[in-house]
Scaffold this active site. Structure first.
Site, PDB file in Angstrom:
ATOM      1  N   LYS A  60       0.836  -1.212   0.000  1.00  0.00           N
ATOM      2  CA  LYS A  60       0.000   0.000   0.000  1.00  0.00           C
ATOM      3  C   LYS A  60       0.862   1.248   0.000  1.00  0.00           C
ATOM      4  O   LYS A  60       0.547   2.243  -0.665  1.00  0.00           O
ATOM      5  CB  LYS A  60      -0.917  -0.007   1.219  1.00  0.00           C
ATOM      6  CG  LYS A  60      -1.747   1.279   1.359  1.00  0.00           C
ATOM      7  CD  LYS A  60      -2.701   1.236   2.520  1.00  0.00           C
ATOM      8  CE  LYS A  60      -3.471   2.554   2.624  1.00  0.00           C
ATOM      9  NZ  LYS A  60      -4.496   2.528   3.671  1.00  0.00           N
ATOM     10  N   HIS A 100      -8.316 -31.752 -33.620  1.00  0.00           N
ATOM     11  CA  HIS A 100      -8.958 -30.440 -33.534  1.00  0.00           C
ATOM     12  C   HIS A 100     -10.144 -30.454 -32.574  1.00  0.00           C
ATOM     13  O   HIS A 100     -11.235 -29.978 -32.881  1.00  0.00           O
ATOM     14  CB  HIS A 100      -9.378 -29.943 -34.918  1.00  0.00           C
ATOM     15  CG  HIS A 100      -8.213 -29.744 -35.841  1.00  0.00           C
ATOM     16  ND1 HIS A 100      -7.120 -28.976 -35.510  1.00  0.00           N
ATOM     17  CD2 HIS A 100      -7.954 -30.244 -37.068  1.00  0.00           C
ATOM     18  CE1 HIS A 100      -6.248 -28.999 -36.507  1.00  0.00           C
ATOM     19  NE2 HIS A 100      -6.731 -29.771 -37.472  1.00  0.00           N
TER      20      HIS A 100
END
Length: 504
Positions: A134, A269
Protein backbone atom coordinates in the site's frame (compact mmCIF):
# COMPACT_ATOMS: atom_id res chain seq x y z
CA UNK A 1 22.73 10.05 7.05
CA UNK A 2 20.29 8.06 9.22
CA UNK A 3 20.35 4.32 8.71
CA UNK A 4 17.55 2.72 6.72
CA UNK A 5 15.71 -0.30 8.10
CA UNK A 6 14.75 -3.50 6.30
CA UNK A 7 12.42 -6.06 7.87
CA UNK A 8 12.82 -9.74 6.98
CA UNK A 9 10.24 -12.43 7.87
CA UNK A 10 10.85 -15.44 5.68
CA UNK A 11 9.60 -18.99 5.31
CA UNK A 12 11.54 -19.49 2.07
CA UNK A 13 15.02 -18.12 2.84
CA UNK A 14 16.49 -18.72 -0.61
CA UNK A 15 18.95 -15.91 -1.40
CA UNK A 16 18.13 -14.06 1.83
CA UNK A 17 21.67 -14.08 3.28
CA UNK A 18 23.19 -12.64 0.10
CA UNK A 19 20.44 -10.01 -0.15
CA UNK A 20 20.82 -8.96 3.49
CA UNK A 21 24.60 -8.77 3.15
CA UNK A 22 24.19 -6.51 0.16
CA UNK A 23 21.87 -4.21 2.10
CA UNK A 24 24.23 -4.08 5.09
CA UNK A 25 27.09 -3.13 2.77
CA UNK A 26 24.97 -0.17 1.66
CA UNK A 27 24.44 0.95 5.27
CA UNK A 28 21.04 -0.67 5.97
CA UNK A 29 20.10 -2.20 9.31
CA UNK A 30 18.34 -5.55 9.27
CA UNK A 31 15.41 -6.44 11.52
CA UNK A 32 14.07 -10.00 11.43
CA UNK A 33 11.66 -12.33 13.14
CA UNK A 34 13.25 -14.94 15.39
CA UNK A 35 13.75 -17.85 13.00
CA UNK A 36 14.80 -15.62 10.13
CA UNK A 37 17.19 -13.69 12.40
CA UNK A 38 18.87 -16.94 13.44
CA UNK A 39 19.30 -18.00 9.80
CA UNK A 40 20.74 -14.60 8.80
CA UNK A 41 23.08 -14.50 11.79
CA UNK A 42 24.33 -17.98 10.92
CA UNK A 43 25.19 -16.57 7.49
CA UNK A 44 27.26 -13.80 9.04
CA UNK A 45 24.69 -11.02 8.68
CA UNK A 46 24.51 -8.45 11.53
CA UNK A 47 20.82 -8.59 12.43
CA UNK A 48 18.56 -7.37 15.22
CA UNK A 49 15.64 -9.51 16.29
CA UNK A 50 12.28 -7.87 15.86
CA UNK A 51 11.09 -8.81 19.34
CA UNK A 52 14.10 -7.01 20.84
CA UNK A 53 13.43 -3.97 18.66
CA UNK A 54 9.73 -3.76 19.61
CA UNK A 55 10.22 -4.93 23.18
CA UNK A 56 7.42 -7.44 22.64
CA UNK A 57 8.12 -11.20 22.55
CA UNK A 58 6.77 -13.61 19.97
CA UNK A 59 3.76 -15.37 21.49
CA UNK A 60 1.31 -18.18 20.72
CA UNK A 61 4.01 -20.32 19.20
CA UNK A 62 5.04 -17.57 16.80
CA UNK A 63 1.55 -16.84 15.53
CA UNK A 64 1.85 -13.27 16.87
CA UNK A 65 5.21 -11.65 16.23
CA UNK A 66 4.89 -8.85 13.67
CA UNK A 67 1.44 -7.51 14.66
CA UNK A 68 2.80 -4.53 16.59
CA UNK A 69 2.21 -0.74 16.24
CA UNK A 70 5.93 0.04 15.84
CA UNK A 71 6.15 -2.44 12.98
CA UNK A 72 3.07 -1.39 11.04
CA UNK A 73 3.46 2.30 11.79
CA UNK A 74 7.05 2.03 10.56
CA UNK A 75 5.80 0.55 7.30
CA UNK A 76 2.65 2.62 6.79
CA UNK A 77 4.00 6.04 7.82
CA UNK A 78 4.33 8.41 4.89
CA UNK A 79 7.16 10.90 4.54
CA UNK A 80 4.99 13.75 5.88
CA UNK A 81 6.09 15.62 9.01
CA UNK A 82 2.88 14.66 10.82
CA UNK A 83 3.35 10.93 10.18
CA UNK A 84 7.01 11.00 11.12
CA UNK A 85 6.22 12.88 14.34
CA UNK A 86 3.61 10.30 15.33
CA UNK A 87 6.02 7.50 14.54
CA UNK A 88 8.74 9.09 16.67
CA UNK A 89 6.27 9.53 19.54
CA UNK A 90 5.91 5.74 19.89
CA UNK A 91 9.64 5.16 19.52
CA UNK A 92 9.33 3.83 16.01
CA UNK A 93 11.53 4.13 12.94
CA UNK A 94 10.59 4.18 9.25
CA UNK A 95 10.90 0.74 7.71
CA UNK A 96 11.87 1.23 4.07
CA UNK A 97 12.02 -2.38 2.86
CA UNK A 98 9.91 -5.42 3.73
CA UNK A 99 10.94 -8.91 2.60
CA UNK A 100 8.34 -11.57 3.37
CA UNK A 101 7.71 -15.08 2.09
CA UNK A 102 4.48 -16.60 3.36
CA UNK A 103 3.83 -19.89 5.10
CA UNK A 104 3.48 -22.63 2.49
CA UNK A 105 -0.29 -23.03 2.88
CA UNK A 106 -0.88 -24.61 -0.53
CA UNK A 107 1.71 -27.31 0.14
CA UNK A 108 0.23 -28.05 3.59
CA UNK A 109 -3.30 -28.15 2.14
CA UNK A 110 -2.29 -30.63 -0.58
CA UNK A 111 -0.23 -32.95 1.58
CA UNK A 112 -1.15 -32.44 5.24
CA UNK A 113 -4.10 -32.84 7.56
CA UNK A 114 -6.71 -30.14 7.92
CA UNK A 115 -5.14 -29.11 11.23
CA UNK A 116 -1.76 -28.70 9.51
CA UNK A 117 -3.35 -26.73 6.68
CA UNK A 118 -5.12 -24.34 9.06
CA UNK A 119 -1.91 -23.85 11.05
CA UNK A 120 -0.16 -22.92 7.79
CA UNK A 121 -2.47 -19.93 7.17
CA UNK A 122 -0.18 -16.89 7.39
CA UNK A 123 -1.63 -13.83 9.17
CA UNK A 124 1.23 -11.50 10.02
CA UNK A 125 3.09 -12.06 6.76
CA UNK A 126 0.06 -11.16 4.65
CA UNK A 127 -0.50 -8.03 6.77
CA UNK A 128 3.15 -6.98 6.27
CA UNK A 129 2.98 -7.46 2.50
CA UNK A 130 -0.27 -5.53 2.18
CA UNK A 131 0.99 -2.67 4.34
CA UNK A 132 4.25 -2.37 2.44
CA UNK A 133 2.53 -2.68 -0.95
CA UNK A 134 0.00 0.00 0.00
CA UNK A 135 2.84 2.41 0.85
CA UNK A 136 4.94 1.51 -2.20
CA UNK A 137 5.69 5.20 -2.82
CA UNK A 138 8.12 4.96 0.12
CA UNK A 139 8.51 1.25 0.95
CA UNK A 140 10.11 -1.49 -1.16
CA UNK A 141 8.23 -4.79 -0.89
CA UNK A 142 9.82 -8.13 -1.81
CA UNK A 143 7.41 -11.06 -1.80
CA UNK A 144 9.64 -13.71 -3.42
CA UNK A 145 13.38 -14.41 -3.67
CA UNK A 146 13.41 -13.40 -7.34
CA UNK A 147 12.72 -9.82 -6.25
CA UNK A 148 16.05 -9.44 -4.44
CA UNK A 149 18.53 -9.06 -7.34
CA UNK A 150 16.78 -6.19 -9.19
CA UNK A 151 16.20 -4.33 -5.90
CA UNK A 152 19.81 -4.69 -4.82
CA UNK A 153 21.06 -3.73 -8.27
CA UNK A 154 18.94 -0.54 -8.26
CA UNK A 155 20.11 0.40 -4.75
CA UNK A 156 23.75 -0.11 -5.70
CA UNK A 157 23.42 1.81 -8.95
CA UNK A 158 21.15 4.68 -7.95
CA UNK A 159 20.88 4.54 -4.18
CA UNK A 160 17.11 4.11 -4.56
CA UNK A 161 14.57 1.84 -6.21
CA UNK A 162 12.69 3.57 -9.05
CA UNK A 163 8.97 4.14 -8.55
CA UNK A 164 8.14 1.98 -11.59
CA UNK A 165 9.85 -1.03 -9.97
CA UNK A 166 8.25 -0.29 -6.59
CA UNK A 167 4.84 -0.24 -8.24
CA UNK A 168 5.54 -3.52 -10.03
CA UNK A 169 6.69 -5.16 -6.80
CA UNK A 170 3.59 -3.85 -4.99
CA UNK A 171 1.30 -5.27 -7.68
CA UNK A 172 3.08 -8.61 -7.40
CA UNK A 173 2.62 -8.62 -3.62
CA UNK A 174 -1.11 -7.86 -3.88
CA UNK A 175 -1.47 -10.54 -6.54
CA UNK A 176 0.20 -13.00 -4.17
CA UNK A 177 -1.97 -12.13 -1.17
CA UNK A 178 -5.13 -12.25 -3.30
CA UNK A 179 -4.16 -15.69 -4.57
CA UNK A 180 -3.24 -16.82 -1.07
CA UNK A 181 -6.69 -15.93 0.28
CA UNK A 182 -8.30 -17.62 -2.73
CA UNK A 183 -6.37 -20.83 -1.99
CA UNK A 184 -7.62 -20.77 1.58
CA UNK A 185 -11.23 -20.11 0.55
CA UNK A 186 -11.09 -22.89 -2.05
CA UNK A 187 -9.71 -25.30 0.54
CA UNK A 188 -12.35 -24.49 3.16
CA UNK A 189 -15.25 -24.77 0.72
CA UNK A 190 -13.92 -27.91 -1.01
CA UNK A 191 -16.78 -30.08 0.29
CA UNK A 192 -19.52 -27.44 0.10
CA UNK A 193 -21.69 -26.16 -2.71
CA UNK A 194 -21.26 -29.11 -5.06
CA UNK A 195 -22.84 -28.17 -8.37
CA UNK A 196 -23.50 -24.58 -7.27
CA UNK A 197 -22.17 -21.39 -8.83
CA UNK A 198 -20.56 -19.01 -6.30
CA UNK A 199 -21.87 -15.46 -5.95
CA UNK A 200 -18.27 -14.23 -6.13
CA UNK A 201 -15.89 -16.22 -8.31
CA UNK A 202 -12.37 -16.25 -6.87
CA UNK A 203 -10.39 -16.87 -10.01
CA UNK A 204 -6.70 -17.32 -9.35
CA UNK A 205 -4.13 -19.66 -10.82
CA UNK A 206 -0.37 -20.00 -11.01
CA UNK A 207 1.56 -20.46 -14.21
CA UNK A 208 2.59 -24.11 -14.23
CA UNK A 209 3.76 -24.60 -17.80
CA UNK A 210 5.05 -21.92 -20.20
CA UNK A 211 4.16 -22.72 -23.83
CA UNK A 212 6.07 -21.83 -26.99
CA UNK A 213 3.02 -19.89 -28.16
CA UNK A 214 -0.76 -19.96 -28.12
CA UNK A 215 -3.14 -21.26 -30.75
CA UNK A 216 -0.99 -19.56 -33.39
CA UNK A 217 2.68 -18.51 -33.35
CA UNK A 218 1.87 -14.80 -32.95
CA UNK A 219 -0.09 -15.45 -29.71
CA UNK A 220 1.46 -15.88 -26.25
CA UNK A 221 0.36 -18.96 -24.30
CA UNK A 222 0.80 -20.68 -20.94
CA UNK A 223 -0.92 -23.35 -18.84
CA UNK A 224 -2.11 -22.27 -15.39
CA UNK A 225 -3.20 -24.43 -12.47
CA UNK A 226 -6.07 -23.72 -10.12
CA UNK A 227 -5.43 -23.40 -6.37
CA UNK A 228 -4.28 -26.55 -4.55
CA UNK A 229 -3.87 -28.46 -7.83
CA UNK A 230 -0.79 -30.26 -9.13
CA UNK A 231 -0.01 -30.94 -12.78
CA UNK A 232 -2.50 -33.65 -13.79
CA UNK A 233 0.00 -35.25 -16.15
CA UNK A 234 3.67 -36.12 -16.52
CA UNK A 235 5.53 -35.82 -19.82
CA UNK A 236 7.60 -39.00 -20.11
CA UNK A 237 8.95 -38.44 -23.60
CA UNK A 238 8.94 -35.98 -26.47
CA UNK A 239 8.77 -32.26 -27.14
CA UNK A 240 7.09 -29.78 -24.76
CA UNK A 241 3.32 -29.68 -25.00
CA UNK A 242 1.71 -26.93 -27.05
CA UNK A 243 -1.48 -24.93 -26.44
CA UNK A 244 -3.39 -26.97 -29.02
CA UNK A 245 -1.97 -30.24 -27.64
CA UNK A 246 -3.44 -29.42 -24.23
CA UNK A 247 -6.85 -28.60 -25.68
CA UNK A 248 -6.93 -31.91 -27.54
CA UNK A 249 -5.50 -33.81 -24.57
CA UNK A 250 -8.39 -32.56 -22.42
CA UNK A 251 -10.93 -33.63 -25.06
CA UNK A 252 -9.41 -37.09 -25.54
CA UNK A 253 -9.00 -37.81 -21.84
CA UNK A 254 -12.55 -36.71 -20.96
CA UNK A 255 -13.95 -38.94 -23.70
CA UNK A 256 -11.98 -42.08 -22.83
CA UNK A 257 -12.85 -41.70 -19.14
CA UNK A 258 -16.46 -42.52 -20.12
CA UNK A 259 -15.70 -46.20 -20.60
CA UNK A 260 -15.28 -49.02 -18.10
CA UNK A 261 -14.13 -51.44 -20.81
CA UNK A 262 -10.67 -51.07 -22.42
CA UNK A 263 -11.05 -48.11 -24.79
CA UNK A 264 -9.11 -45.67 -26.96
CA UNK A 265 -10.18 -42.27 -28.28
CA UNK A 266 -8.36 -40.37 -31.04
CA UNK A 267 -8.95 -36.61 -31.14
CA UNK A 268 -8.20 -34.14 -33.91
CA UNK A 269 -8.96 -30.44 -33.53
CA UNK A 270 -10.85 -31.03 -30.29
CA UNK A 271 -13.21 -33.64 -31.78
CA UNK A 272 -13.09 -37.43 -31.53
CA UNK A 273 -12.39 -38.76 -35.01
CA UNK A 274 -12.18 -42.33 -33.79
CA UNK A 275 -13.29 -44.09 -30.61
CA UNK A 276 -13.61 -47.77 -29.80
CA UNK A 277 -13.75 -50.39 -27.11
CA UNK A 278 -11.61 -53.48 -27.48
CA UNK A 279 -10.37 -56.67 -25.89
CA UNK A 280 -7.21 -54.85 -24.81
CA UNK A 281 -5.54 -51.45 -25.46
CA UNK A 282 -4.00 -52.58 -28.75
CA UNK A 283 -7.33 -53.85 -30.06
CA UNK A 284 -9.13 -50.70 -28.89
CA UNK A 285 -6.56 -48.48 -30.64
CA UNK A 286 -6.69 -50.35 -33.95
CA UNK A 287 -10.49 -50.20 -33.94
CA UNK A 288 -10.47 -46.48 -33.06
CA UNK A 289 -7.95 -45.82 -35.83
CA UNK A 290 -10.11 -47.72 -38.32
CA UNK A 291 -12.96 -45.30 -37.56
CA UNK A 292 -11.22 -42.54 -39.58
CA UNK A 293 -7.53 -43.31 -40.30
CA UNK A 294 -7.11 -40.27 -42.55
CA UNK A 295 -8.22 -37.77 -39.88
CA UNK A 296 -6.26 -39.56 -37.15
CA UNK A 297 -2.93 -38.54 -38.70
CA UNK A 298 -1.26 -36.02 -36.38
CA UNK A 299 -3.93 -36.47 -33.72
CA UNK A 300 -3.92 -37.32 -30.03
CA UNK A 301 -4.87 -40.71 -28.59
CA UNK A 302 -5.94 -41.45 -25.03
CA UNK A 303 -6.25 -44.87 -23.39
CA UNK A 304 -8.11 -45.76 -20.20
CA UNK A 305 -5.77 -48.69 -19.52
CA UNK A 306 -2.04 -49.10 -19.05
CA UNK A 307 -0.31 -49.26 -22.44
CA UNK A 308 1.44 -52.60 -22.99
CA UNK A 309 3.92 -53.65 -25.64
CA UNK A 310 1.15 -54.77 -27.99
CA UNK A 311 -0.45 -51.34 -27.90
CA UNK A 312 2.94 -49.66 -28.28
CA UNK A 313 3.58 -51.74 -31.41
CA UNK A 314 0.20 -50.71 -32.83
CA UNK A 315 0.97 -47.07 -32.12
CA UNK A 316 4.05 -47.27 -34.34
CA UNK A 317 1.77 -47.57 -37.37
CA UNK A 318 0.62 -43.91 -37.44
CA UNK A 319 2.03 -40.47 -36.69
CA UNK A 320 0.51 -39.05 -33.51
CA UNK A 321 1.29 -35.82 -31.65
CA UNK A 322 0.44 -37.12 -28.17
CA UNK A 323 -0.20 -40.48 -26.49
CA UNK A 324 -1.92 -40.33 -23.09
CA UNK A 325 -2.61 -43.17 -20.66
CA UNK A 326 -2.76 -43.82 -16.92
CA UNK A 327 0.47 -45.84 -17.19
CA UNK A 328 2.94 -47.68 -19.42
CA UNK A 329 4.70 -51.02 -19.16
CA UNK A 330 8.51 -50.56 -19.20
CA UNK A 331 8.89 -52.42 -22.50
CA UNK A 332 6.09 -50.31 -24.04
CA UNK A 333 7.74 -47.08 -22.90
CA UNK A 334 11.07 -48.21 -24.38
CA UNK A 335 9.38 -48.77 -27.73
CA UNK A 336 7.47 -45.47 -27.64
CA UNK A 337 10.65 -43.52 -26.87
CA UNK A 338 11.75 -44.29 -30.41
CA UNK A 339 8.98 -41.94 -31.60
CA UNK A 340 11.06 -38.83 -30.85
CA UNK A 341 8.50 -36.33 -32.15
CA UNK A 342 5.62 -37.83 -30.13
CA UNK A 343 4.82 -36.73 -26.59
CA UNK A 344 4.11 -39.63 -24.23
CA UNK A 345 1.99 -38.55 -21.27
CA UNK A 346 1.12 -40.31 -18.03
CA UNK A 347 -2.21 -38.99 -16.77
CA UNK A 348 -2.98 -38.67 -13.08
CA UNK A 349 -6.34 -39.09 -11.35
CA UNK A 350 -8.52 -36.15 -10.34
CA UNK A 351 -8.26 -34.00 -13.46
CA UNK A 352 -11.82 -32.62 -13.49
CA UNK A 353 -12.44 -29.21 -11.94
CA UNK A 354 -15.59 -28.13 -10.12
CA UNK A 355 -16.35 -25.43 -12.71
CA UNK A 356 -15.80 -24.87 -16.43
CA UNK A 357 -14.71 -21.33 -17.29
CA UNK A 358 -14.09 -19.49 -20.54
CA UNK A 359 -13.53 -15.82 -21.32
CA UNK A 360 -16.03 -13.90 -23.44
CA UNK A 361 -16.76 -10.18 -24.00
CA UNK A 362 -14.33 -9.03 -21.27
CA UNK A 363 -16.08 -11.32 -18.84
CA UNK A 364 -16.37 -14.98 -17.93
CA UNK A 365 -18.88 -17.69 -18.77
CA UNK A 366 -19.02 -20.24 -15.96
CA UNK A 367 -20.86 -23.54 -15.76
CA UNK A 368 -20.76 -26.80 -13.87
CA UNK A 369 -19.36 -29.73 -15.88
CA UNK A 370 -21.71 -31.92 -17.89
CA UNK A 371 -22.05 -35.07 -15.76
CA UNK A 372 -23.45 -37.18 -18.58
CA UNK A 373 -26.51 -39.36 -18.05
CA UNK A 374 -26.60 -40.84 -14.60
CA UNK A 375 -29.78 -42.85 -15.12
CA UNK A 376 -30.19 -44.60 -18.52
CA UNK A 377 -33.23 -46.33 -16.99
CA UNK A 378 -35.11 -43.08 -17.69
CA UNK A 379 -34.53 -43.38 -21.46
CA UNK A 380 -37.70 -44.03 -23.50
CA UNK A 381 -38.25 -46.05 -26.64
CA UNK A 382 -40.58 -43.82 -28.68
CA UNK A 383 -40.97 -45.87 -31.87
CA UNK A 384 -43.03 -48.96 -32.56
CA UNK A 385 -39.85 -50.98 -32.92
CA UNK A 386 -37.57 -51.27 -29.91
CA UNK A 387 -33.80 -51.61 -30.41
CA UNK A 388 -32.34 -55.10 -30.57
CA UNK A 389 -29.75 -56.11 -27.98
CA UNK A 390 -26.92 -55.30 -30.43
CA UNK A 391 -28.49 -51.93 -31.28
CA UNK A 392 -28.81 -51.09 -27.57
CA UNK A 393 -25.07 -51.70 -27.10
CA UNK A 394 -24.20 -49.44 -30.01
CA UNK A 395 -26.66 -46.75 -28.95
CA UNK A 396 -25.11 -46.62 -25.47
CA UNK A 397 -21.63 -46.45 -26.95
CA UNK A 398 -22.54 -43.73 -29.46
CA UNK A 399 -24.27 -41.69 -26.77
CA UNK A 400 -21.11 -41.71 -24.63
CA UNK A 401 -19.04 -40.46 -27.56
CA UNK A 402 -21.41 -37.85 -28.97
CA UNK A 403 -21.35 -35.63 -25.91
CA UNK A 404 -17.63 -35.09 -26.52
CA UNK A 405 -18.17 -33.96 -30.13
CA UNK A 406 -18.64 -30.29 -31.01
CA UNK A 407 -22.23 -29.31 -31.82
CA UNK A 408 -24.07 -29.91 -34.03
CA UNK A 409 -22.84 -33.45 -33.35
CA UNK A 410 -23.69 -36.80 -34.89
CA UNK A 411 -21.95 -40.12 -34.20
CA UNK A 412 -22.47 -43.35 -36.10
CA UNK A 413 -21.29 -46.47 -34.28
CA UNK A 414 -21.28 -50.19 -34.83
CA UNK A 415 -20.00 -53.00 -32.62
CA UNK A 416 -18.43 -50.68 -30.09
CA UNK A 417 -16.61 -48.56 -32.65
CA UNK A 418 -17.26 -45.18 -34.30
CA UNK A 419 -17.64 -45.45 -38.06
CA UNK A 420 -18.60 -41.84 -38.82
CA UNK A 421 -18.54 -38.52 -36.96
CA UNK A 422 -20.20 -35.26 -38.04
CA UNK A 423 -18.93 -32.36 -35.90
CA UNK A 424 -19.44 -28.63 -35.61
CA UNK A 425 -21.94 -28.23 -38.43
CA UNK A 426 -24.36 -25.32 -38.60
CA UNK A 427 -27.30 -27.58 -39.46
CA UNK A 428 -28.03 -30.98 -37.96
CA UNK A 429 -28.86 -32.63 -41.29
CA UNK A 430 -25.42 -31.54 -42.56
CA UNK A 431 -23.83 -33.17 -39.49
CA UNK A 432 -25.66 -36.39 -40.47
CA UNK A 433 -24.43 -36.08 -44.05
CA UNK A 434 -20.82 -35.64 -42.92
CA UNK A 435 -21.05 -38.65 -40.58
CA UNK A 436 -22.63 -40.77 -43.34
CA UNK A 437 -19.98 -39.66 -45.82
CA UNK A 438 -17.21 -40.60 -43.35
CA UNK A 439 -18.83 -43.98 -42.67
CA UNK A 440 -19.47 -44.96 -46.29
CA UNK A 441 -20.78 -48.54 -46.50
CA UNK A 442 -20.11 -49.00 -42.76
CA UNK A 443 -23.21 -46.89 -42.04
CA UNK A 444 -25.36 -49.88 -42.96
CA UNK A 445 -26.59 -51.42 -39.71
CA UNK A 446 -25.04 -48.66 -37.57
CA UNK A 447 -26.61 -46.81 -34.64
CA UNK A 448 -26.76 -43.01 -34.66
CA UNK A 449 -26.48 -40.59 -31.71
CA UNK A 450 -27.40 -36.90 -31.89
CA UNK A 451 -26.34 -34.50 -29.13
CA UNK A 452 -29.60 -32.53 -29.46
CA UNK A 453 -33.06 -33.08 -30.92
CA UNK A 454 -33.82 -33.28 -34.62
CA UNK A 455 -35.72 -30.12 -35.60
CA UNK A 456 -37.03 -31.81 -38.77
CA UNK A 457 -37.33 -35.40 -40.00
CA UNK A 458 -34.64 -34.84 -42.68
CA UNK A 459 -31.74 -35.92 -40.45
CA UNK A 460 -33.41 -39.21 -39.63
CA UNK A 461 -34.33 -39.74 -43.28
CA UNK A 462 -30.72 -39.14 -44.42
CA UNK A 463 -29.47 -41.63 -41.85
CA UNK A 464 -32.00 -44.28 -42.84
CA UNK A 465 -31.11 -43.85 -46.52
CA UNK A 466 -27.50 -44.74 -45.61
CA UNK A 467 -28.59 -47.86 -43.72
CA UNK A 468 -28.70 -46.64 -40.10
CA UNK A 469 -31.15 -48.78 -38.11
CA UNK A 470 -31.37 -47.16 -34.65
CA UNK A 471 -31.24 -43.59 -33.29
CA UNK A 472 -30.67 -42.09 -29.86
CA UNK A 473 -31.39 -38.41 -29.20
CA UNK A 474 -32.68 -36.16 -26.37
CA UNK A 475 -36.07 -35.38 -27.91
CA UNK A 476 -37.86 -32.16 -27.08
CA UNK A 477 -38.50 -30.68 -30.54
CA UNK A 478 -41.90 -29.22 -31.41
CA UNK A 479 -41.73 -31.64 -34.36
CA UNK A 480 -40.94 -34.75 -32.31
CA UNK A 481 -44.15 -36.38 -33.54
CA UNK A 482 -43.10 -35.87 -37.19
CA UNK A 483 -39.59 -37.23 -36.46
CA UNK A 484 -41.02 -40.30 -34.68
CA UNK A 485 -43.49 -40.88 -37.52
CA UNK A 486 -40.62 -40.77 -40.04
CA UNK A 487 -38.64 -43.27 -37.94
CA UNK A 488 -41.64 -45.61 -37.79
CA UNK A 489 -42.16 -45.31 -41.52
CA UNK A 490 -38.48 -46.14 -42.12
CA UNK A 491 -38.50 -49.03 -39.59
CA UNK A 492 -35.97 -47.34 -37.31
CA UNK A 493 -35.82 -47.85 -33.57
CA UNK A 494 -35.57 -44.55 -31.70
CA UNK A 495 -34.73 -43.76 -28.07
CA UNK A 496 -35.22 -40.43 -26.25
CA UNK A 497 -32.82 -39.70 -23.38
CA UNK A 498 -34.40 -36.46 -22.20
CA UNK A 499 -31.02 -34.75 -21.81
CA UNK A 500 -29.17 -32.59 -24.36
CA UNK A 501 -25.36 -32.53 -24.62
CA UNK A 502 -24.36 -29.42 -26.57
CA UNK A 503 -20.61 -28.74 -26.68
CA UNK A 504 -19.61 -25.42 -28.22
Amino acid sequence: MEARYALFSLTDRTGAVEFARGLVALGWQILATRGTAQALAAGGVPVRSLEEWTGFPEILGGRVKTLHPRVHAGILARASEADQAELAAIGGKPIDLVAVTLYAFEEAARRGTEEEAIEAIDIGGVALLRAAAKNFARVIVCSRPEDYPPVLEALRREGEVPLTLRRRLAARAFRLTAAYDAWIARYLEREDGEGELPETLLLTARQALPLRYGENPHQAGAFYLEPLQELPFEVLQGKPLSYNNLLDLEAAWRAVEEFEEPAAVIVKHNNPCGAAMGADPADAFRRALAGDPESAYGGIVAFNREVDEGAAAALQEVFLEVIAAPGYRPEALDRLRRKKACRVIRMRAGTRGALEIRSVLNGLLVQTPDPGDGDPESWRVVTRRAPSEEEWRDLRFAWKVVRHVRSNAIVLAREGQTVGVGAGQMSRVDAVRVAVMKAGPRARGAAMASDAFFPFPDGVEAAAAAGVTAVIQPGGSIRDAEVIAAADRLRLAMVFTGRRHFRH
